[in-house]
Design a protein around this motif. Structure first.
Motif, mmCIF file in Angstrom:
data_model
loop_
_atom_site.group_PDB
_atom_site.id
_atom_site.type_symbol
_atom_site.label_atom_id
_atom_site.label_comp_id
_atom_site.label_asym_id
_atom_site.label_seq_id
_atom_site.Cartn_x
_atom_site.Cartn_y
_atom_site.Cartn_z
ATOM 1 N N SER A 1 -33.613 52.401 8.604
ATOM 2 C CA SER A 1 -33.399 52.371 7.154
ATOM 3 C C SER A 1 -33.311 50.932 6.654
ATOM 4 O O SER A 1 -33.182 49.992 7.430
ATOM 5 N N GLY A 2 -33.384 50.797 5.345
ATOM 6 C CA GLY A 2 -33.341 49.476 4.730
ATOM 7 C C GLY A 2 -34.693 49.132 4.131
ATOM 8 O O GLY A 2 -35.665 49.861 4.279
ATOM 9 N N THR A 3 -34.741 48.032 3.428
ATOM 10 C CA THR A 3 -35.976 47.564 2.820
ATOM 11 C C THR A 3 -36.686 46.693 3.844
ATOM 12 O O THR A 3 -36.371 45.518 4.004
ATOM 13 N N ASP A 4 -37.629 47.294 4.558
ATOM 14 C CA ASP A 4 -38.285 46.621 5.679
ATOM 15 C C ASP A 4 -39.660 46.089 5.299
ATOM 16 O O ASP A 4 -40.367 46.678 4.489
ATOM 17 N N THR A 5 -40.045 44.987 5.932
ATOM 18 C CA THR A 5 -41.403 44.472 5.877
ATOM 19 C C THR A 5 -41.912 44.475 7.306
ATOM 20 O O THR A 5 -41.361 43.771 8.162
ATOM 21 N N ILE A 6 -42.922 45.300 7.586
ATOM 22 C CA ILE A 6 -43.495 45.406 8.919
ATOM 23 C C ILE A 6 -44.944 44.967 8.822
ATOM 24 O O ILE A 6 -45.742 45.589 8.134
ATOM 25 N N ASN A 7 -45.276 43.873 9.526
ATOM 26 C CA ASN A 7 -46.586 43.254 9.396
ATOM 27 C C ASN A 7 -47.323 43.306 10.736
ATOM 28 O O ASN A 7 -46.889 42.703 11.713
ATOM 29 N N GLY A 8 -48.453 44.023 10.761
ATOM 30 C CA GLY A 8 -49.253 44.150 11.971
ATOM 31 C C GLY A 8 -50.459 43.228 12.004
ATOM 32 O O GLY A 8 -51.325 43.371 12.868
ATOM 33 N N THR A 9 -50.528 42.264 11.078
ATOM 34 C CA THR A 9 -51.655 41.330 11.047
ATOM 35 C C THR A 9 -51.776 40.606 12.389
ATOM 36 O O THR A 9 -50.793 40.101 12.911
ATOM 37 N N GLY A 10 -52.986 40.580 12.946
ATOM 38 C CA GLY A 10 -53.228 39.922 14.220
ATOM 39 C C GLY A 10 -53.190 40.856 15.413
ATOM 40 O O GLY A 10 -53.509 40.472 16.524
ATOM 41 N N MET A 11 -52.804 42.118 15.193
ATOM 42 C CA MET A 11 -52.757 43.103 16.272
ATOM 43 C C MET A 11 -54.091 43.849 16.305
ATOM 44 O O MET A 11 -54.670 44.161 15.265
ATOM 45 N N THR A 12 -54.588 44.164 17.491
ATOM 46 C CA THR A 12 -55.853 44.887 17.606
ATOM 47 C C THR A 12 -55.689 46.280 18.206
ATOM 48 O O THR A 12 -56.592 47.094 18.133
ATOM 49 N N GLY A 13 -54.544 46.552 18.817
ATOM 50 C CA GLY A 13 -54.276 47.880 19.368
ATOM 51 C C GLY A 13 -53.794 48.816 18.276
ATOM 52 O O GLY A 13 -53.496 48.403 17.148
ATOM 53 N N ALA A 14 -53.709 50.100 18.587
ATOM 54 C CA ALA A 14 -53.221 51.102 17.630
ATOM 55 C C ALA A 14 -51.765 50.810 17.267
ATOM 56 O O ALA A 14 -50.956 50.450 18.123
#
Length: 92
Positions: free
Chosen positions: A56-69
């Protein structure tokens, strides 16, 4: 605080011929406001499948630069989730 976890399984079904394991990333946030930049976490394997739990909470999840699922579970609260070139699955 974020803790990267690397899981490697070894199949020894053929005696003396264990097969190589494949890396999997598991990233777990906390119940506060998380900013998770996956590619910058030490030890993360960018081409491996990744399971991200923001809780919970106001999260920022950034997957930039990842190539896997990427399998991103943000939890309750507002969240900004960004995937990248691999398959991206988002859960709210």
């Amino acid at each position: 605080m974020l803790y990267p976890v690397a899981v490697t399984a070894t199949d020894e079904s053929q005696a003396g011929k264990p097969s190589a394991g494949d890396p999997v990333n598991v990233v777990v946030g906390d119940y506060g406001q998380d900013t998770i930049n996956l590619a910058s976490i030490p030890g993360i394997v960018k081409s491996a499948p990744s399971f991200i739990y923001g809780f919970s909470g106001t999260d920022t999840i950034n997957g930039t630069g990842m190539t896997g699922a990427l399998y991103i579970q943000a939890g309750t609260g507002g969240a900004t989730m960004t995937g990248d070139s691999g398959s991206n699955v988002y859960e709210f």
